[in-house]
Design a protein around this motif. Structure first.
Motif, PDB file in Angstrom:
ATOM      1  N   LEU A 182       0.784  -0.916   0.431  1.00 48.34           N
ATOM      2  CA  LEU A 182       0.290   0.120  -0.240  1.00 48.34           C
ATOM      3  C   LEU A 182       0.959   1.378  -0.499  1.00 48.34           C
ATOM      4  CD1 LEU A 182      -2.785   1.368  -0.009  1.00 48.34           C
ATOM      5  CD2 LEU A 182      -2.863   1.227   3.049  1.00 48.34           C
ATOM      6  N   GLY A 183       2.078   1.312   0.794  1.00 43.95           N
ATOM      7  CA  GLY A 183       2.584   2.803   0.554  1.00 43.95           C
ATOM      8  C   GLY A 183       2.203   3.027   1.922  1.00 43.95           C
ATOM      9  N   LEU A 184       1.691   3.081   2.386  1.00 48.12           N
ATOM     10  CA  LEU A 184       1.378   3.987   3.817  1.00 48.12           C
ATOM     11  C   LEU A 184       1.337   2.710   4.920  1.00 48.12           C
ATOM     12  CD1 LEU A 184      -1.767   6.430   2.148  1.00 48.12           C
ATOM     13  CD2 LEU A 184       0.660   6.723   2.978  1.00 48.12           C
ATOM     14  N   PRO A 185       0.635   3.754   6.325  1.00 47.21           N
ATOM     15  CA  PRO A 185       0.791   2.965   7.349  1.00 47.21           C
ATOM     16  C   PRO A 185      -0.762   2.732   7.732  1.00 47.21           C
ATOM     17  CG  PRO A 185       2.135   5.058   8.204  1.00 47.21           C
ATOM     18  CD  PRO A 185       1.524   4.960   6.305  1.00 47.21           C
ATOM     19  N   VAL A 186       0.131   1.088   8.064  1.00 45.17           N
ATOM     20  CA  VAL A 186      -1.977  -0.259   8.090  1.00 45.17           C
ATOM     21  C   VAL A 186      -1.969  -0.407   9.198  1.00 45.17           C
ATOM     22  CG1 VAL A 186      -3.263  -2.329   7.775  1.00 45.17           C
ATOM     23  CG2 VAL A 186      -2.010  -0.975   5.625  1.00 45.17           C
ATOM     24  N   ILE A 187      -3.408   0.214   9.711  1.00 50.35           N
ATOM     25  CA  ILE A 187      -3.750  -0.649  11.363  1.00 50.35           C
ATOM     26  C   ILE A 187      -4.336  -1.518  11.338  1.00 50.35           C
ATOM     27  CG2 ILE A 187      -4.251   0.644  13.894  1.00 50.35           C
ATOM     28  CD1 ILE A 187      -3.324   2.949  11.456  1.00 50.35           C
ATOM     29  N   VAL A 188      -4.100  -2.781  11.556  1.00 49.60           N
ATOM     30  CA  VAL A 188      -5.677  -4.000  11.689  1.00 49.60           C
ATOM     31  C   VAL A 188      -5.675  -3.411  13.360  1.00 49.60           C
ATOM     32  CG1 VAL A 188      -6.185  -6.334  11.655  1.00 49.60           C
ATOM     33  CG2 VAL A 188      -3.651  -5.131  10.150  1.00 49.60           C
ATOM     34  N   LYS A 189      -7.701  -3.128  12.936  1.00 42.64           N
ATOM     35  CA  LYS A 189      -8.656  -3.049  13.957  1.00 42.64           C
ATOM     36  C   LYS A 189      -9.110  -4.275  14.200  1.00 42.64           C
ATOM     37  CE  LYS A 189     -11.766   0.401  14.857  1.00 42.64           C
ATOM     38  NZ  LYS A 189     -12.782  -0.548  15.707  1.00 42.64           N
ATOM     39  N   GLU A 190      -9.563  -4.645  15.155  1.00 43.70           N
ATOM     40  CA  GLU A 190     -11.079  -5.587  15.799  1.00 43.70           C
ATOM     41  C   GLU A 190     -12.281  -4.543  16.326  1.00 43.70           C
ATOM     42  OE1 GLU A 190     -13.690  -7.126  16.943  1.00 43.70           O
ATOM     43  OE2 GLU A 190     -12.381  -9.445  16.340  1.00 43.70           O
ATOM     44  N   VAL A 191     -12.862  -4.463  16.031  1.00 38.37           N
ATOM     45  CA  VAL A 191     -14.490  -3.665  16.096  1.00 38.37           C
ATOM     46  C   VAL A 191     -14.879  -3.776  17.231  1.00 38.37           C
ATOM     47  CG1 VAL A 191     -14.689  -3.981  13.403  1.00 38.37           C
ATOM     48  CG2 VAL A 191     -16.219  -5.063  15.054  1.00 38.37           C
ATOM     49  N   GLY A 192     -14.362  -4.328  17.913  1.00 37.81           N
ATOM     50  CA  GLY A 192     -15.420  -4.961  19.392  1.00 37.81           C
ATOM     51  C   GLY A 192     -15.106  -6.109  20.459  1.00 37.81           C
ATOM     52  N   PHE A 193     -14.159  -6.934  20.202  1.00 40.91           N
ATOM     53  CA  PHE A 193     -14.665  -8.397  20.367  1.00 40.91           C
ATOM     54  C   PHE A 193     -12.971  -8.623  20.641  1.00 40.91           C
ATOM     55  CE2 PHE A 193     -16.857  -7.751  16.890  1.00 40.91           C
ATOM     56  CZ  PHE A 193     -18.449  -7.788  17.637  1.00 40.91           C
ATOM     57  N   GLY A 194     -12.410  -7.868  21.039  1.00 42.25           N
ATOM     58  CA  GLY A 194     -10.919  -8.268  21.420  1.00 42.25           C
ATOM     59  C   GLY A 194      -9.928  -9.026  20.618  1.00 42.25           C
ATOM     60  N   MET A 195      -8.423  -8.303  20.956  1.00 44.58           N
ATOM     61  CA  MET A 195      -7.929  -9.387  19.941  1.00 44.58           C
ATOM     62  C   MET A 195      -6.786 -10.385  21.130  1.00 44.58           C
ATOM     63  SD  MET A 195      -5.118  -7.799  17.363  1.00 44.58           S
ATOM     64  CE  MET A 195      -6.689  -6.595  15.986  1.00 44.58           C
ATOM     65  N   SER A 196      -6.526 -11.543  20.481  1.00 41.33           N
ATOM     66  CA  SER A 196      -5.409 -12.656  21.852  1.00 41.33           C
ATOM     67  C   SER A 196      -4.224 -12.468  21.123  1.00 41.33           C
ATOM     68  CB  SER A 196      -6.605 -13.966  21.404  1.00 41.33           C
ATOM     69  OG  SER A 196      -6.184 -13.992  19.683  1.00 41.33           O
ATOM     70  N   GLN A 197      -3.370 -13.524  22.136  1.00 37.82           N
ATOM     71  CA  GLN A 197      -1.970 -13.260  21.897  1.00 37.82           C
ATOM     72  C   GLN A 197      -1.782 -14.044  20.587  1.00 37.82           C
ATOM     73  OE1 GLN A 197       0.215 -14.835  25.255  1.00 37.82           O
ATOM     74  NE2 GLN A 197      -1.458 -15.215  26.066  1.00 37.82           N
ATOM     75  N   GLU A 198      -3.009 -15.161  20.018  1.00 37.37           N
ATOM     76  CA  GLU A 198      -2.639 -15.366  19.167  1.00 37.37           C
ATOM     77  C   GLU A 198      -2.450 -15.234  17.730  1.00 37.37           C
ATOM     78  OE1 GLU A 198      -3.615 -19.011  22.495  1.00 37.37           O
ATOM     79  OE2 GLU A 198      -3.866 -16.768  21.502  1.00 37.37           O
ATOM     80  N   THR A 199      -3.575 -14.546  17.979  1.00 39.29           N
ATOM     81  CA  THR A 199      -4.275 -13.349  16.865  1.00 39.29           C
ATOM     82  C   THR A 199      -2.780 -11.954  16.365  1.00 39.29           C
ATOM     83  OG1 THR A 199      -6.743 -13.021  17.231  1.00 39.29           O
ATOM     84  CG2 THR A 199      -5.620 -10.965  16.144  1.00 39.29           C
ATOM     85  N   LEU A 200      -3.161 -11.792  17.901  1.00 39.67           N
ATOM     86  CA  LEU A 200      -1.096 -11.033  17.785  1.00 39.67           C
ATOM     87  C   LEU A 200       0.401 -12.116  16.464  1.00 39.67           C
ATOM     88  CD1 LEU A 200      -1.325  -9.341  20.664  1.00 39.67           C
ATOM     89  CD2 LEU A 200      -2.100  -7.610  18.708  1.00 39.67           C
ATOM     90  N   GLU A 201       0.251 -12.658  16.960  1.00 37.97           N
ATOM     91  CA  GLU A 201       1.308 -13.360  16.729  1.00 37.97           C
ATOM     92  C   GLU A 201       1.421 -13.258  15.522  1.00 37.97           C
ATOM     93  OE1 GLU A 201       1.777 -17.228  18.924  1.00 37.97           O
ATOM     94  OE2 GLU A 201       2.878 -16.882  20.334  1.00 37.97           O
ATOM     95  N   GLU A 202      -0.366 -14.274  14.662  1.00 36.42           N
ATOM     96  CA  GLU A 202      -0.464 -13.919  12.917  1.00 36.42           C
ATOM     97  C   GLU A 202       0.074 -12.433  12.377  1.00 36.42           C
ATOM     98  OE1 GLU A 202      -3.730 -17.671  11.997  1.00 36.42           O
ATOM     99  OE2 GLU A 202      -4.309 -15.978  14.408  1.00 36.42           O
TER     100      GLU A 202
END
Length: 361
Positions: free
Chosen positions: A181-201
């Motif tokens: 993309l050439g710009l910063p990308v933020i991956v965002k949950e919409v209200g159900f939280g992230m887990s350690q496993e998601t962060l690792e991926e």
């Protein structure tokens, strides 16, 4: 394929139900956090710095207007007001999903109004993870965005009558967008939280910034269930990790990835707690929406300034010169958040003794 009228109605439904959820103050996971008070102060207030750095930019305040709305004539008016608040205060602003405008150019002005009202501000475009690199570029170009949010919303999609049922291309899309993309990308949950496993991926996919989007704020399961006349998904109303649980899950990875916190930030103290748990900044959506709806732009700007003043004074109370110093404060975790941490084998004991350890470094 969803028709333009159905999409417009859905956006208006989201707006109405999100505003309804703001009518009562909720008890949430931030009540499980207390600071250990140390009585001797160390700093003058003129040395307190509220700035923070994420998505390749220094931001003057540690909170921002998070993704919420757009995609209909009615939501255009709200985005216009929110953009005016952002322009007056210097706050970063994210838009709601631009997907509607990619499908129907007639609603594009509900998003482009943001850049018109806020020509020099830091603005985040927003798309779901089912979109490819081409659509990501179109979304960014539409509002001349400085960065892109990719939202993850499996729980919402499952409950949504017309929602997606295939998530198999999400990881490939995220990786390609991050790489090209050439710009910063933020991956965002919409209200159900992230887990350690998601962060690792996500780290493996090259993601450098996440918005944990924990449970506690606008609840899209409840919103979609109100729209669903086929199946009752009310049992999923408490699905996912709370904001505090998601922050605790992220502690191990905060040296590898920038963490933003959102979901149920009710006041400046909740924000301070999230920042103390390692967030670089806090995203607030429903509260801003409610404020411009009920009070208007000028009063919302005053509220932002009041919160900024309260944040600075609270950092003074904690003898913290900067947002980064909050990560050295002593925190005691209790209640359901403590239980979650223990079961997930997260070291909350160390949080209660961080100040003492930092003094000897």
């Amino acid at each position: 394929m969803m028709t333009s009228s159905l999409s417009t109605n859905r956006k208006d439904d989201h707006l109405r139900y999100a505003l309804d959820q703001q009518k009562t103050r909720k008890i949430n996971s931030f009540d499980d956090i207390r600071f250990v008070h140390h009585s001797l102060g160390r700093l003058p207030i003129d040395q307190i710095d509220l700035s923070t750095h994420w998505a390749g930019k220094k931001h003057s305040l540690p909170f921002y207007i998070n993704a919420m709305t757009g995609g209909s004539p009615k939501t255009k008016a709200y985005n216009q007001q929110l953009a005016q608040v952002a322009a007056a205060t210097g706050l970063t602003m994210a838009v709601g999903s631009i997907s509607a405008a990619l499908k129907d150019p007639q609603v594009a002005d509900s998003f482009t109004i943001i850049r018109q009202m806020n020509p020099h501000g830091f603005v985040l475009a927003n798309l779901g993870a089912h979109h490819d690199l081409e659509n990501a570029k179109r979304a960014v170009d539409l509002i001349q965005a400085d960065a892109l949010q990719i939202h993850l919303n499996t729980a919402q999609e499952i409950v949504m009558p017309e929602g997606d049922r295939d998530f198999s291309n999400w990881k490939d899309n995220i990786q390609k967008i991050v790489e090209d993309l050439g710009l910063p990308v933020i991956v965002k949950e919409v209200g159900f939280g992230m887990s350690q496993e998601t962060l690792e991926e996500l780290i493996e996919l090259g993601v450098q910034t996440v918005d944990l989007g924990g449970r506690g704020g606008t609840n899209f399961v409840q919103i979609e269930n109100q729209r669903n006349d086929q199946l009752d998904f009310s049992s999923l109303a408490n699905w996912g990790q709370t904001s505090v649980e998601a922050l605790l899950e992220s502690l191990t990875y905060q040296e590898q990835i920038n963490v933003l916190a959102s979901g149920g930030i009710r006041d400046f103290l909740d924000m301070i707690k999230a920042l103390a748990l390692g967030a670089k900044s806090c995203g607030i959506a429903g509260k801003f929406l409610h404020s411009v709806d009920q009070l208007g732009v000028e009063a919302t700007v005053e509220w932002v300034n009041d919160w900024s003043s309260a944040l600075k004074r609270t950092l003074l109370l904690l003898s913290c010169q900067s947002i980064e110093d909050l990560r050295k404060t002593d925190l005691v975790i209790s209640g359901e958040s403590y239980h979650w941490a223990k079961v997930r084998q997260l070291d909350v004991q160390a949080l209660a003794q961080r100040n003492q350890k930092s003094e000897h470094l």
